[in-house]
Write a protein that holds these residues in place. Structure first.
Motif, PDB file in Angstrom:
ATOM      1  N   SER A   1       0.816  -1.216   0.000  1.00 30.54           N
ATOM      2  CA  SER A   1       0.000   0.000   0.000  1.00 30.54           C
ATOM      3  C   SER A   1       0.847   1.262   0.000  1.00 30.54           C
ATOM      4  O   SER A   1       1.675   1.467   0.888  1.00 30.54           O
ATOM      5  N   THR A   2       0.595   2.122  -0.988  1.00 27.01           N
ATOM      6  CA  THR A   2       1.223   3.443  -0.989  1.00 27.01           C
ATOM      7  C   THR A   2       0.701   4.278   0.163  1.00 27.01           C
ATOM      8  O   THR A   2       1.460   4.987   0.829  1.00 27.01           O
ATOM      9  N   ASN A   3      -0.607   4.199   0.420  1.00 25.72           N
ATOM     10  CA  ASN A   3      -1.206   5.011   1.480  1.00 25.72           C
ATOM     11  C   ASN A   3      -0.594   4.719   2.844  1.00 25.72           C
ATOM     12  O   ASN A   3      -0.246   5.637   3.599  1.00 25.72           O
ATOM     13  N   LEU A   4      -0.467   3.421   3.184  1.00 28.58           N
ATOM     14  CA  LEU A   4       0.035   3.055   4.510  1.00 28.58           C
ATOM     15  C   LEU A   4       1.460   3.553   4.710  1.00 28.58           C
ATOM     16  O   LEU A   4       1.794   4.121   5.761  1.00 28.58           O
ATOM     17  N   ALA A   5       2.316   3.339   3.706  1.00 25.85           N
ATOM     18  CA  ALA A   5       3.715   3.759   3.846  1.00 25.85           C
ATOM     19  C   ALA A   5       3.848   5.272   3.852  1.00 25.85           C
ATOM     20  O   ALA A   5       4.690   5.828   4.563  1.00 25.85           O
TER      21      ALA A   5
ATOM     22  N   ARG B   1       6.378  -3.428  -9.828  1.00 24.89           N
ATOM     23  CA  ARG B   1       7.481  -2.542 -10.198  1.00 24.89           C
ATOM     24  C   ARG B   1       7.226  -1.128  -9.675  1.00 24.89           C
ATOM     25  O   ARG B   1       8.135  -0.472  -9.163  1.00 24.89           O
ATOM     26  N   LYS B   2       5.995  -0.662  -9.801  1.00 24.44           N
ATOM     27  CA  LYS B   2       5.685   0.698  -9.348  1.00 24.44           C
ATOM     28  C   LYS B   2       5.882   0.837  -7.841  1.00 24.44           C
ATOM     29  O   LYS B   2       6.464   1.819  -7.366  1.00 24.44           O
ATOM     30  N   LEU B   3       5.404  -0.147  -7.098  1.00 30.76           N
ATOM     31  CA  LEU B   3       5.576  -0.067  -5.652  1.00 30.76           C
ATOM     32  C   LEU B   3       7.041  -0.221  -5.257  1.00 30.76           C
ATOM     33  O   LEU B   3       7.486   0.379  -4.269  1.00 30.76           O
ATOM     34  N   ARG B   4       7.785  -1.003  -6.014  1.00 33.95           N
ATOM     35  CA  ARG B   4       9.218  -1.109  -5.729  1.00 33.95           C
ATOM     36  C   ARG B   4       9.899   0.240  -5.925  1.00 33.95           C
ATOM     37  O   ARG B   4      10.736   0.655  -5.111  1.00 33.95           O
ATOM     38  N   LEU B   5       9.525   0.963  -6.986  1.00 32.21           N
ATOM     39  CA  LEU B   5      10.074   2.299  -7.215  1.00 32.21           C
ATOM     40  C   LEU B   5       9.670   3.248  -6.087  1.00 32.21           C
ATOM     41  O   LEU B   5      10.469   4.087  -5.656  1.00 32.21           O
ATOM     42  N   PHE B   6       8.429   3.120  -5.627  1.00 33.83           N
ATOM     43  CA  PHE B   6       7.964   3.962  -4.523  1.00 33.83           C
ATOM     44  C   PHE B   6       8.776   3.702  -3.260  1.00 33.83           C
ATOM     45  O   PHE B   6       9.246   4.646  -2.598  1.00 33.83           O
ATOM     46  N   HIS B   7       8.969   2.447  -2.913  1.00 36.26           N
ATOM     47  CA  HIS B   7       9.728   2.133  -1.704  1.00 36.26           C
ATOM     48  C   HIS B   7      11.204   2.529  -1.855  1.00 36.26           C
ATOM     49  O   HIS B   7      11.841   2.942  -0.874  1.00 36.26           O
ATOM     50  N   ASP B   8      11.728   2.427  -3.056  1.00 35.65           N
ATOM     51  CA  ASP B   8      13.090   2.910  -3.298  1.00 35.65           C
ATOM     52  C   ASP B   8      13.172   4.408  -3.048  1.00 35.65           C
ATOM     53  O   ASP B   8      14.166   4.909  -2.509  1.00 35.65           O
ATOM     54  N   ASP B   9      12.111   5.127  -3.448  1.00 37.08           N
ATOM     55  CA  ASP B   9      12.074   6.577  -3.240  1.00 37.08           C
ATOM     56  C   ASP B   9      12.031   6.903  -1.747  1.00 37.08           C
ATOM     57  O   ASP B   9      12.750   7.798  -1.270  1.00 37.08           O
ATOM     58  N   LEU B  10      11.220   6.162  -0.997  1.00 36.95           N
ATOM     59  CA  LEU B  10      11.168   6.382   0.456  1.00 36.95           C
ATOM     60  C   LEU B  10      12.517   6.103   1.105  1.00 36.95           C
ATOM     61  O   LEU B  10      12.950   6.825   2.012  1.00 36.95           O
ATOM     62  N   GLN B  11      13.181   5.067   0.629  1.00 36.44           N
ATOM     63  CA  GLN B  11      14.496   4.745   1.183  1.00 36.44           C
ATOM     64  C   GLN B  11      15.505   5.832   0.839  1.00 36.44           C
ATOM     65  O   GLN B  11      16.327   6.214   1.680  1.00 36.44           O
TER      66      GLN B  11
ATOM     67  N   LEU C   1      14.893   8.923   0.461  1.00 35.35           N
ATOM     68  CA  LEU C   1      14.580  10.070   1.313  1.00 35.35           C
ATOM     69  C   LEU C   1      14.923   9.814   2.777  1.00 35.35           C
ATOM     70  O   LEU C   1      14.807  10.717   3.612  1.00 35.35           O
ATOM     71  N   GLY C   2      15.330   8.587   3.087  1.00 34.38           N
ATOM     72  CA  GLY C   2      15.711   8.250   4.458  1.00 34.38           C
ATOM     73  C   GLY C   2      14.559   7.894   5.353  1.00 34.38           C
ATOM     74  O   GLY C   2      14.730   7.754   6.566  1.00 34.38           O
ATOM     75  N   ALA C   3      13.355   7.692   4.775  1.00 35.68           N
ATOM     76  CA  ALA C   3      12.183   7.449   5.602  1.00 35.68           C
ATOM     77  C   ALA C   3      11.971   5.983   5.923  1.00 35.68           C
ATOM     78  O   ALA C   3      11.452   5.648   6.994  1.00 35.68           O
ATOM     79  N   ALA C   4      12.336   5.082   5.021  1.00 42.92           N
ATOM     80  CA  ALA C   4      11.975   3.670   5.190  1.00 42.92           C
ATOM     81  C   ALA C   4      13.139   2.749   4.861  1.00 42.92           C
ATOM     82  O   ALA C   4      14.023   3.091   4.073  1.00 42.92           O
ATOM     83  N   ARG C   5      13.079   1.582   5.479  1.00 42.54           N
ATOM     84  CA  ARG C   5      14.020   0.504   5.183  1.00 42.54           C
ATOM     85  C   ARG C   5      13.260  -0.817   5.211  1.00 42.54           C
ATOM     86  O   ARG C   5      12.183  -0.908   5.801  1.00 42.54           O
TER      87      ARG C   5
ATOM     88  N   LEU D   1       9.640   0.549   8.805  1.00 38.82           N
ATOM     89  CA  LEU D   1      10.204  -0.718   8.364  1.00 38.82           C
ATOM     90  C   LEU D   1       9.163  -1.439   7.520  1.00 38.82           C
ATOM     91  O   LEU D   1       8.027  -1.656   7.968  1.00 38.82           O
ATOM     92  N   VAL D   2       9.536  -1.782   6.297  1.00 40.73           N
ATOM     93  CA  VAL D   2       8.596  -2.319   5.317  1.00 40.73           C
ATOM     94  C   VAL D   2       8.589  -3.841   5.368  1.00 40.73           C
ATOM     95  O   VAL D   2       9.639  -4.480   5.254  1.00 40.73           O
ATOM     96  N   LEU D   3       7.398  -4.407   5.525  1.00 39.86           N
ATOM     97  CA  LEU D   3       7.211  -5.858   5.623  1.00 39.86           C
ATOM     98  C   LEU D   3       6.968  -6.456   4.242  1.00 39.86           C
ATOM     99  O   LEU D   3       6.056  -6.037   3.530  1.00 39.86           O
ATOM    100  N   ALA D   4       7.772  -7.429   3.876  1.00 40.76           N
ATOM    101  CA  ALA D   4       7.656  -8.056   2.561  1.00 40.76           C
ATOM    102  C   ALA D   4       6.419  -8.948   2.501  1.00 40.76           C
ATOM    103  O   ALA D   4       6.051  -9.611   3.470  1.00 40.76           O
TER     104      ALA D   4
END
Length: 332
Positions: free
Chosen positions: A258-262, A282-292, A294-298, A273-276
């Motif tokens: 979910s984009t909304n939750l993250a 692919r789109k969500l992978r790009l989104f999570h890469d963007d959050l990482q 920015l230093g927000a998520a791992r 911390l993102v749960l697999a």
């Protein structure tokens, strides 16, 4: 050029339009409320419901969409100054409301509408959709309703039950089945076990919230294991403590579907911390890469990690852009 539907000095009228699903409505409403925080405005929630299966038709095949609504009275004049809509169900209306209002309504569509952006005054898609154009304003993630004020208010509202929980407090926000991802009972069991191990090692507590998309079997498996930890697992009854959990947390664990939750989690400034899950997007992978970036998520790797970053404030940034373009058009 069109003039404002409201006389100078009066509050703007803003409609937040969606099909009413929680995750979809949150985007339109969150953005509308962000505009209202920057300028006096009244915000109205509008829900779109089509007769039968008509909502599945392409917008071109619905030349008179207001006649096909289950409740046409909700989408009717007087038209708002700003129309903010999210989701496919709103498209037949969004592309026509400017004509209905004789050019007075400023029309904003979030997400990628998958039709030419020129049909709207402004499109606000997630950056990972890679949509570009003169009237396109990409943001990281999706518009949301997390603000410091809301977090503080919700924390106060639930303080009696959350204050006694031992630190570190871990908010666990679980999504579920989507086009790209799934949460089987096997993965749910493994995920719950990984969370339990990390929280016990830290001597902390959990605050667990499931979404409507969480498969019942997966929810049952996770709830049974996580209830053995200090904390609480919300059962969906009574007031929703979701925002209070985000506010009270020292760490936030959110599923990757979910984009909304993250986005909500990254708007708090807490370690995310993102749960697999099972599946791939692919789109969500790009989104999570963007959050990482920015230093927000791992990625969650079985331990709770500490770090800091500037809370995401993309909704406010998008709201400022709406008002900037709205003002330019009004002056024109």
């Amino acid at each position: 050029m069109p003039k404002s539907a409201s006389p100078v000095g009066t509050p703007l009228t803003i409609w937040a339009v969606s099909d009413g699903r929680a995750g979809i409505e949150a985007q339109a409403l969150g953005l509308a409320q962000a505009v209202a925080r920057q300028r006096p405005a009244s915000v109205e929630i509008k829900h779109v419901a089509w007769k039968g299966e008509l909502g599945r038709l392409p917008w071109r095949l619905m030349p008179f969409p207001r006649l096909l609504l289950k409740s046409g009275g909700e989408i009717a004049p007087p038209w708002p100054d700003i129309w903010i809509a999210t989701g496919r169900a709103t498209l037949p209306l969004s592309i026509r409301v400017k004509a209905w209002s004789r050019g007075r309504t400023f029309v904003v569509q979030t997400q990628d509408p998958r039709i030419p952006a020129r049909r709207f005054d402004l499109v606000i898609p997630p950056r990972h959709d890679r949509l570009e154009g003169e009237n396109v304003f990409p943001i990281t993630g999706s518009p949301g309703r997390v603000t410091p004020e809301r977090l503080a208010a919700e924390l106060e509202r639930f303080s009696a039950e959350l204050e006694p929980l031992p630190h570190p407090r871990v908010a666990v926000i679980i999504g579920g089945k989507s086009k790209a991802h799934d949460l089987s009972t096997e993965r749910a069991e493994a995920m719950a076990r990984e969370i339990e191990t990390a929280v016990r090692a830290a001597g902390g507590s959990v605050m667990v919230s499931f979404t409507r998309r969480t498969p019942p079997e997966a929810e049952a498996v996770m709830a049974a294991r996580l209830k053995t930890l200090p904390g609480q697992v919300w059962n969906g009854q009574g007031d929703n403590p979701y925002f209070a959990y985000l506010a009270a947390a020292d760490y936030i664990l959110a599923t990757e579907d979910s984009t909304n939750l993250a986005t909500d989690a990254a708007s708090t400034g807490k370690p995310v911390l993102v749960l697999a899950m099972e599946g791939e997007s692919r789109k969500l992978r790009l989104f999570h890469d963007d959050l990482q970036r920015l230093g927000a998520a791992r990625r969650f790797e079985g331990v709770l990690q500490d770090w800091s970053y500037e809370p995401l404030a993309e909704t406010d940034r998008a709201a400022s852009e709406i008002l900037r373009r709205y003002d330019i058009r009004q002056r024109g």
